[in-house]
Design an enzyme around this catalytic site. Structure first.
Site, mmCIF file in Angstrom:
data_model
loop_
_atom_site.group_PDB
_atom_site.id
_atom_site.type_symbol
_atom_site.label_atom_id
_atom_site.label_comp_id
_atom_site.label_asym_id
_atom_site.label_seq_id
_atom_site.Cartn_x
_atom_site.Cartn_y
_atom_site.Cartn_z
ATOM 1 N N LEU A 15 36.417 -10.078 60.698
ATOM 2 C CA LEU A 15 37.128 -10.906 59.092
ATOM 3 C C LEU A 15 35.175 -11.593 58.930
ATOM 4 C CD1 LEU A 15 38.849 -13.194 58.272
ATOM 5 C CD2 LEU A 15 38.285 -15.107 59.818
ATOM 6 N N SER A 16 34.073 -10.905 59.350
ATOM 7 C CA SER A 16 32.723 -11.493 58.896
ATOM 8 C C SER A 16 32.524 -10.131 58.342
ATOM 9 C CB SER A 16 32.135 -11.516 60.550
ATOM 10 O OG SER A 16 30.537 -11.401 60.146
ATOM 11 N N PRO A 17 31.495 -10.631 57.124
ATOM 12 C CA PRO A 17 30.883 -9.295 56.181
ATOM 13 C C PRO A 17 30.212 -9.399 56.702
ATOM 14 C CG PRO A 17 31.774 -11.471 55.251
ATOM 15 C CD PRO A 17 32.360 -11.761 56.471
ATOM 16 N N SER A 19 29.440 -8.658 59.712
ATOM 17 C CA SER A 19 29.744 -7.483 60.477
ATOM 18 C C SER A 19 29.811 -5.920 60.407
ATOM 19 C CB SER A 19 31.250 -8.001 62.286
ATOM 20 O OG SER A 19 31.122 -8.892 62.151
#
Length: 226
Positions: A15-17, A19
């Site tokens: 969900l984390s870009p 990341s």
């Protein structure tokens, strides 16, 4: 005598870009630095709750900046990030629980597939604006990443098992113990010491901690783009 190999743990959520950016950089460097990269699927919602942090999208100025930031980072990191059209629904409503449980099951049963499946889930949500919450979406990502239909179905059927749910919880709690307040975090184990580095924009600091050379987010000329 060969130098001691250092361990890097990358805690991430698809969900984390950011990341995704950190993930790609470390995947590129894992064969250039003397490190053992260990991927740790985690749940960013749990980390946010535990730390009292809030998603950037909830703060208007941060949300506005994030859009411009990711556009620049797309080119700098050579990672094809594009914001989903219904950004707030994707981030704040749909979430990533099923996807991260699936990656946890892959990690447990087919660890050799974890890198490719993680990348394909990021491609779906952050490049092609596709769903990552429905079972058929997750199966499609897994098979495109190279898992057999049997492997993918087997992992999917384990999403609600106590083992998978506990493993994801344990990994998320481990990130919190290291001091995480968001994702990604990279935890470097060097000479008996542990260093937690937050984000995807401090990789030169990670190189410094490791005593390795930083050559930018794309370390080799002609590195194949995704």
């Amino acid at each position: 005598m060969a130098p001691v190999r250092r361990t890097l743990e990358l805690f991430y959520d698809v969900l984390s870009p950011y990341s995704w950016l950190g993930f790609e950089v470390l995947c590129r460097y894992q064969h250039l630095w003397n490190v053992d990269l260990q991927l740790r699927p985690s749940l960013i919602a749990g980390i946010m709750k535990d730390s009292g942090n809030k998603p950037p999208a909830l703060l208007p100025r941060k949300a506005q900046y994030l859009t411009k930031d990711l556009t620049l980072l797309r080119h700098h990191f050579q990672v094809p990030i594009s914001l989903p059209k219904d950004f707030f629904s994707v981030i704040l409503e749909k979430g990533s629980l099923s996807a991260m449980r699936f990656l946890t099951a892959v990690h447990l049963d087919c660890p050799e597939m974890l890198e490719n499946v993680s990348r394909e889930l990021w491609m779906r949500i952050w490049s092609r604006d596709e769903d990552i919450t429905e079972p058929q979406s997750i199966l499609a990502a897994a098979q495109k990443a190279g898992m057999s239909a049997e492997q993918a179905q087997g992992a999917l059927e384990k999403l609600s098992t106590p083992k998978v749910k506990q493993q994801l919880k344990d990994t998320t709690e481990a990130a919190c113990r290291y001091g995480a307040f968001g994702l990604p975090i990279t935890v470097a184990h060097v000479d008996g010491q542990t260093h937690m580095i937050f984000g995807s924009d401090r990789m030169e600091l990670l190189a410094h901690v490791l005593g390795e050379k930083w050559m930018g987010p794309v370390p080799r000329a002609g590195h194949a783009k995704l």
